[in-house]
Enzyme design. Structure first.
Site, PDB file in Angstrom:
ATOM      1  N   SER B  38      37.056  40.369  69.882  1.00  0.00           N
ATOM      2  CA  SER B  38      36.333  41.113  68.852  1.00  0.00           C
ATOM      3  C   SER B  38      34.882  41.321  69.266  1.00  0.00           C
ATOM      4  O   SER B  38      34.299  42.374  69.040  1.00  0.00           O
ATOM      5  CB  SER B  38      36.398  40.368  67.517  1.00  0.00           C
ATOM      6  OG  SER B  38      37.731  40.307  67.070  1.00  0.00           O
ATOM      7  N   ASP B 110      42.924  46.809  68.778  1.00  0.00           N
ATOM      8  CA  ASP B 110      42.472  45.418  68.842  1.00  0.00           C
ATOM      9  C   ASP B 110      43.664  44.575  68.418  1.00  0.00           C
ATOM     10  O   ASP B 110      44.062  44.589  67.262  1.00  0.00           O
ATOM     11  CB  ASP B 110      41.289  45.248  67.881  1.00  0.00           C
ATOM     12  CG  ASP B 110      40.734  43.838  67.910  1.00  0.00           C
ATOM     13  OD1 ASP B 110      41.160  43.041  68.773  1.00  0.00           O
ATOM     14  OD2 ASP B 110      39.873  43.535  67.070  1.00  0.00           O
ATOM     15  N   LEU B 468      81.932  35.404  44.638  1.00  0.00           N
ATOM     16  CA  LEU B 468      81.598  34.017  44.974  1.00  0.00           C
ATOM     17  C   LEU B 468      82.858  33.177  45.209  1.00  0.00           C
ATOM     18  O   LEU B 468      83.944  33.543  44.765  1.00  0.00           O
ATOM     19  CB  LEU B 468      80.807  33.386  43.822  1.00  0.00           C
ATOM     20  CG  LEU B 468      79.411  33.946  43.552  1.00  0.00           C
ATOM     21  CD1 LEU B 468      78.888  33.407  42.240  1.00  0.00           C
ATOM     22  CD2 LEU B 468      78.482  33.580  44.707  1.00  0.00           C
ATOM     23  N   SER B 541      82.679  37.575  51.604  1.00  0.00           N
ATOM     24  CA  SER B 541      81.912  38.680  52.209  1.00  0.00           C
ATOM     25  C   SER B 541      80.572  38.886  51.499  1.00  0.00           C
ATOM     26  O   SER B 541      80.379  39.886  50.812  1.00  0.00           O
ATOM     27  CB  SER B 541      82.729  39.971  52.252  1.00  0.00           C
ATOM     28  OG  SER B 541      83.382  40.240  51.048  1.00  0.00           O
TER      29      SER B 541
END
Lengths: 324, 635
Positions: B38, B110, B468, B541
């Protein structure tokens, strides 16, 4: 009181240069590279966004952006509307200029003013610059984007303007609440822009990111791009307040005891709401003279804007809140 | 802003003409934290008179308040933009700065030195023509120097300056400088960095930045600014064969049909023969349209609109190329991937891949190795984490025109996008095409899917149950198959546990293995649909991406997603197999709903609310849905 500027006066300064030849015998110049990059960015947005819009603020950066948009899609018209957020406190000449450009270029121009702010009579004199900017600019812009369902909005910001802008992406993502999260921006590699987003999210696109103020002026000069006459020096009625010259553009400006507008040769380096835009004393009446003055001057262009002085990192804060 | 020049005051027109013909150089600065990046950039801006008085006075006051230079001007404060990083004292993102000299305009990226920000460095390097690699003269070549150099080389930057900084702190000792250069030369050779220019500097004091240092009489080479001004901007691209990705089809009216894009390589003239890729059709360039007028020729880097002599079908993402020298087309590549997301790369998972103006679906089929950028070792890897780099095989769902990255950045560089979060998760550099897919053709058979389906008087489909663990998928799937069978349908049930006993017994439950598990099931289901069967699947899935993959393997209407919607609390209360209890106790890892996410379908064809519907009713509902769509197939 200066008479309103006649439309015929609003011309670009006399220009002798001609546009650079398309294929130079050597390499592309930096302006040709910047132009090609900006056009590339605009076409990507046109191809990938569902409902893009170009923010048109009537200033010099907007003039360049508009010019590039016309070039990018020629012979088609730019495939998106242009949006002007009108705070009702813009210089009168800006409004006349805006309407003339829309007419001449056959643009779809949308003008939005915050109706709540209007009803409450919000203005810079009565409420101060912070409230005025917040309500009539920041909130108004969000309203308009929501109202029309725009998912991508071009803005004319440049990375050289201010420190926090230097890190801004070309495609800057905003949440459904229009907030900018500096930690959650996408990496931009090569000239590949990822424009995908979820419903409700939007992108601010900055096609002029890599342009500097000098590039903007030089390009206006080379391409003979029309800009408002306010950028050129002329005798204008001004009063001096806190070291800043404010032009008395209409009779809504309350004069303090002892204040009398004086005719001074002034011009503006940025355009916005007239009570918030400081004039500089100048005799520069052509583009080369303006550029010369800019190059020899010792203060940066944002100094004329009142909002940046507030606090350190104020722009970063405003951006997080949705300011452009 | 521009540098100062006597011409500005004396002859602004002459100055403008000169400025107009300036070239543009984009470069990056990279170095470790505290190497003084910098400060160096601040110094370049300062020395090229890019700092205004108001900025300077702000800088002076900031230097006193938060500066690290004991009240002296702290140039680093000029470029450390975001409030957060000013407090932390490190640069945390890529910032772009601008300055110009008599001959050139510069854009500096930068890029941060902190180890975890490889992603930003790669981003900055992707558009750079040159690189300035900073080394602290007191520390020499560090791990991070190697990393940065490797990335510079990887991203194809050919002009490199090694700026040995803080020379003032080693008393401008030539031996120290020479030792660092020798050390770096060894390393550079290893990574194939053929040439670099070493410059001893002091960013803080301004030595050898824009003027020769009086302290380094032993150094007679270029100062840093001279080097930046003399780097050749690569224009050899225009000598290559013509290529232009089509970004946008320009159709203002029925009489005009143009193809807009930015030329990626070569030169195009009206009358040139061009080939459209991937279709392979040939035509001739009629006009090169721009404002204010048509061009006779256009070169790499320009944005133009071409019209063609023939009506050829061309859309966004196609590439127009020199007809006599077209570019190759392929759907499998070996590529180097830089991973940029917190969520690791999973082989097999479909991502969006954007290359040029084309976006396709792609997945990594194999990570050949991961590169340790510190040691350059190649290690085996099953996944790529944030900031890791690997050489991978990539499979695309359609063939795309390309060139290797080393030939052309714009035609060989791509990004990977997560299909759910829309984040840019990876950057890829094509090494070469894999020819394997050319050798494995889909065997054409005379008896096809339609014929097989017709014989069974049914349409082959996949009924994909997702939900689930404990939602009731297997129970419902079993009832669905029984009913279909009773109706005379030809069916097959693929059940999660059964598949894992055979076909997928080599797979565990990590995210990568779960992705692969579903991919294989989807492929098997696809073959069965090709056989004309109605396939019922019952798998958790959990990830939308994989279900989407299964959907895309099949034709329109063949994939029927059924969401068995059971709240986690209800499923957990049932806990038929005792799995939730195990997961909660920590005995079972990566359990969906507990420590691994379940992504519910957005728009399933059928949604079953098991809190309001019995298993029998659910099966009825599914079978009714299917039979209602079988009318065409019933004899």
């Amino acid at each position: 009181m200066e008479p309103a500027v006649a439309l015929s006066d609003i011309e670009a300064a006399p220009v002798t240069s001609t546009a650079s030849p398309a294929v130079d015998s050597s390499r592309l110049t930096h302006l040709q590279r910047l132009e090609a990059e900006s056009i590339h960015i605009m076409r990507e947005v046109a191809a990938e966004a569902e409902r893009p819009v170009m923010l048109y603020s009537v200033g010099k950066d907007s003039a360049v952006m508009l010019h590039l948009a016309v070039k990018a899609f020629y012979p088609s018209r730019p495939p998106f509307p242009f949006l002007h957020v009108d705070t009702t406190w813009k210089f009168r000449e800006m409004i006349a200029f805006r309407d003339r450009m829309a007419r001449e270029l056959d643009l779809e121009l949308l003008v939005h003013t915050n109706p709540d702010g209007l009803a409450q009579g919000i203005g810079p004199f009565s409420h101060g610059s912070a409230v005025h900017t917040d309500v009539m600019k920041t909130a108004a812009l969000k309203q308009a984007l929501n109202l029309y369902g725009f998912d991508a909005a071009f803005g004319g910001a440049r990375r050289d303007e201010e420190k926090s802008r230097a890190k801004e992406r070309v495609f800057s993502f905003r949440s459904a609440e229009h907030r900018w999260d500096p930690k959650n921006q996408r990496p931009e590699l090569w000239s590949l822009y990822n424009a995908r987003k979820h419903r409700g999210e939007s992108i601010r696109v900055f096609p002029l990111s890599n342009w500097t103020e000098l590039d903007i002026w030089q390009y206006i000069h080379l391409e003979n791009i029309p800009i408002p006459q306010l950028y050129f020096a002329a005798e204008r009625p001004v009063v001096e307040r806190d070291g800043t010259l404010i032009m008395v553009d209409d009779d809504r400006m309350p004069l303090k005891p002892g204040e009398t507008p004086q005719m001074r040769s002034v011009r503006f380096r940025t355009l916005g709401c007239y009570p918030l835009t400081g004039a500089v004393e100048s005799t520069a009446s052509t583009l080369p003279e303006i550029i010369q003055e800019m190059l020899l001057t010792t203060t940066s262009e944002r100094q004329g804007r009142v909002i940046d002085h507030d606090q350190a990192a104020s722009m970063e804060k405003k951006k997080q809140e949705g300011y452009f | 802003m521009a540098h100062q020049s006597a011409l500005i005051a004396e002859d602004i027109e002459a100055y403008l003409t000169a400025h107009q013909h300036k070239s543009l150089l984009r470069f990056i600065t990279c170095g470790s934290v505290d190497d003084g990046k910098s400060t160096l950039i601040g110094r370049l801006l300062y020395d090229s008179k890019m700092i205004f008085e108001d900025q300077l006075s702000a800088l002076e006051s900031d230097s006193r308040k938060v500066g690290t230079q004991g009240g002296e001007i702290d140039f680093a404060l000029l470029v450390d933009g975001l409030a957060a990083e000013r407090e932390q004292g490190i640069t945390i993102d890529v910032a772009y700065r601008f300055f110009s000299t008599e001959t050139r305009k510069f854009i500096v990226a930068d890029t941060p030195g902190h180890e975890q920000y490889t992603r930003n460095m790669v981003t900055g390097a992707s558009t750079a023509d040159a690189a300035v690699i900073l080394i602290d003269a007191r520390k020499g070549v560090l791990t991070q120097t190697r990393r940065h150099s490797y990335l510079v080389k990887l991203l194809g930057i050919r002009h490199v300056a090694l700026a040995v900084n803080k020379m003032d702190l080693v008393g401008w000792d030539q031996a120290a400088f020479d030792a660092i250069v020798a050390d770096y030369t060894d390393f550079a050779r290893k990574i194939g960095l053929d040439a670099f220019t070493a410059i001893p500097i002091s960013g803080l004091m301004g030595d050898n930045i824009t003027a020769q240092s009086t302290d380094s009489e032993w150094y007679s080479g270029l100062n840093l600014m001279q080097w930046l001004e003399s780097v050749e901007v690569d224009d050899d691209l225009r000598e290559r064969p013509f290529r232009m990705p089509v970004q946008w089809v320009n159709r203002p009216n029925l009489d005009f049909r143009g193809f807009s894009g930015q030329i990626a390589a070569g030169t195009v003239r009206s009358g040139d023969r061009v080939k459209v890729l991937p279709s392979g059709r040939e035509t001739t360039v009629a006009r090169i349209v721009t404002l204010p007028g048509d061009l006779d020729a256009a070169v790499a880097g320009q944005s133009v609109t071409l019209t063609l002599a023939d009506e050829v079908d061309i859309s966004r993402g196609d590439i127009l190329a020199a007809a006599q020298d077209p570019l190759p087309v392929a759907n499998q590549f070996e590529a180097t991937l830089v991973w940029m997301d917190d969520h690791a790369l999973s082989p097999g998972r479909p991502y969006l891949l954007k290359i040029g103006a084309r976006t396709v679906t792609a997945s990594v089929t194999d990570i050949k190795h991961r590169v340790n950028v510190n040691t350059l070792e190649e290690n085996a890897a099953k996944r790529l984490e944030l900031n890791e780099i690997g050489v991978c095989n990539i499979n695309l769902d359609q063939a795309v025109p390309f060139e290797s990255y080393s030939e052309n950045r714009d035609l060989g560089g791509f990004i990977l996008i997560d299909r759910l979060s829309n984040r840019t998760v990876g950057a890829g550099l094509i090494r070469f095409a894999l020819r394997r897919s050319d050798n494995i053709h889909w065997q054409h058979t005379d008896v096809d899917k339609t014929a097989r389906s017709a014989l069974k008087s049914q349409k082959g489909r996949v009924v994909w149950l997702t939900g689930l663990s404990g939602a009731g998928k297997s129970t419902i799937a079993n009832l669905v198959e029984k009913r279909l069978h009773a109706n005379g349908r030809h069916t097959y049930l693929l059940d999660g546990d059964n598949v894992r006993h055979g076909l997928n017994k080599d797979l565990g439950f990590t995210e990568e293995d779960r992705v692969e598990n579903i991919r294989r099931i989807a492929e098997v289901a696809k073959l069965m649909v090709d056989a004309g069967l109605i396939v019922v699947t019952a798998f958790i899935s959990p990830f939308r991406a994989e279900r989407q993959l299964a959907r895309e393997l099949l034709s329109e209407g063949e994939f029927v997603e059924v969401f068995i919607d059971t709240p986690i609390a209800v499923a957990e209360a049932r806990d038929v197999k005792g799995l939730y209890a195990k997961a909660r106790s920590g005995a079972l890892k990566n359990f969906t709903g507990v420590d691994s996410p379940y992504e519910a379908p957005d728009k399933p064809e059928i949604r079953i609310d098991t809190t309001a519907t019995s298993a029998v009713e659910a099966a009825e509902q599914i079978v009714d849905w299917l039979e209602g769509r079988e009318a065409d197939y019933t004899i």
